[in-house]
Design a protein around this motif. Structure first.
Motif, PDB file in Angstrom:
ATOM      1  N   GLY A  80       0.832  -1.388   0.074  1.00  0.00           N
ATOM      2  CA  GLY A  80       0.022   0.013   0.071  1.00  0.00           C
ATOM      3  C   GLY A  80       0.873   1.418  -0.098  1.00  0.00           C
ATOM      4  N   LYS A  81       2.086   1.146   0.617  1.00  0.00           N
ATOM      5  CA  LYS A  81       2.947   2.394   0.690  1.00  0.00           C
ATOM      6  C   LYS A  81       3.276   2.985  -0.563  1.00  0.00           C
ATOM      7  N   ASP A  82       3.497   1.868  -1.358  1.00  0.00           N
ATOM      8  CA  ASP A  82       3.856   2.142  -2.961  1.00  0.00           C
ATOM      9  C   ASP A  82       2.785   2.335  -3.779  1.00  0.00           C
ATOM     10  N   ARG A  83       1.781   1.642  -3.786  1.00  0.00           N
ATOM     11  CA  ARG A  83       0.667   1.668  -4.448  1.00  0.00           C
ATOM     12  C   ARG A  83      -0.661   2.919  -4.485  1.00  0.00           C
ATOM     13  N   LEU A  84      -1.055   2.942  -3.199  1.00  0.00           N
ATOM     14  CA  LEU A  84      -1.987   3.792  -2.826  1.00  0.00           C
ATOM     15  C   LEU A  84      -1.722   5.272  -3.355  1.00  0.00           C
ATOM     16  N   PRO A  85      -0.615   6.087  -3.071  1.00  0.00           N
ATOM     17  CA  PRO A  85      -0.419   7.319  -3.326  1.00  0.00           C
ATOM     18  C   PRO A  85      -0.382   7.574  -4.876  1.00  0.00           C
ATOM     19  N   THR A  86      -0.488   6.587  -5.949  1.00  0.00           N
ATOM     20  CA  THR A  86      -0.576   6.854  -7.212  1.00  0.00           C
ATOM     21  C   THR A  86      -1.943   7.155  -7.688  1.00  0.00           C
ATOM     22  N   ARG A  87      -3.121   7.027  -6.771  1.00  0.00           N
ATOM     23  CA  ARG A  87      -4.402   6.961  -7.014  1.00  0.00           C
ATOM     24  C   ARG A  87      -4.988   6.099  -7.986  1.00  0.00           C
ATOM     25  N   LYS A  88      -4.286   5.280  -8.554  1.00  0.00           N
ATOM     26  CA  LYS A  88      -4.825   4.028  -9.545  1.00  0.00           C
ATOM     27  C   LYS A  88      -5.315   3.125  -8.608  1.00  0.00           C
ATOM     28  N   VAL A  89      -4.925   2.957  -7.254  1.00  0.00           N
ATOM     29  CA  VAL A  89      -5.502   1.833  -6.483  1.00  0.00           C
ATOM     30  C   VAL A  89      -5.967   2.610  -5.202  1.00  0.00           C
ATOM     31  N   ARG A  90      -7.033   2.093  -4.652  1.00  0.00           N
ATOM     32  CA  ARG A  90      -7.664   2.665  -3.478  1.00  0.00           C
ATOM     33  C   ARG A  90      -7.717   1.618  -2.249  1.00  0.00           C
ATOM     34  N   GLU A  91      -7.699   0.403  -2.778  1.00  0.00           N
ATOM     35  CA  GLU A  91      -7.833  -0.590  -1.728  1.00  0.00           C
ATOM     36  C   GLU A  91      -7.098  -1.909  -1.957  1.00  0.00           C
ATOM     37  N   ILE A  92      -6.223  -2.293  -1.125  1.00  0.00           N
ATOM     38  CA  ILE A  92      -5.396  -3.454  -1.240  1.00  0.00           C
ATOM     39  C   ILE A  92      -5.795  -4.493  -0.465  1.00  0.00           C
TER      40      ILE A  92
END
Length: 70
Positions: A29-41
């Motif tokens: 989540g640290k890498d993917r959530l800030p990109t705004r492409k993903v909201r939940e993992i």
């Protein structure tokens, strides 16, 4: 996303499974959530027979507050 680690995904060690899943989902989540492409993992932890033991998830929501004073 599926990952397999037979050493930690064992029903006799549920706290180890939970901790490993929580750390893993937080790291992803640290890498993917800030990109705004993903909201939940979410990560499912399963035993050797494919039975789900637990699910760890993390999500992010940004709520913008528009101030009338600009």
């Amino acid at each position: 996303m599926t990952a397999s680690d037979p050493a930690t995904a064992h029903p006799a060690r549920p706290r180890a499974c939970e901790r490993c899943a929580a750390l893993s989902v937080a790291e992803i989540g640290k890498d993917r959530l800030p990109t705004r492409k993903v909201r939940e993992i979410a990560i499912d932890v399963r035993d050797a027979h494919g039975q789900r033991l637990l699910t760890a998830s993390v999500s992010m929501q940004i709520e913008r507050i528009h101030s009338p004073l600009k």
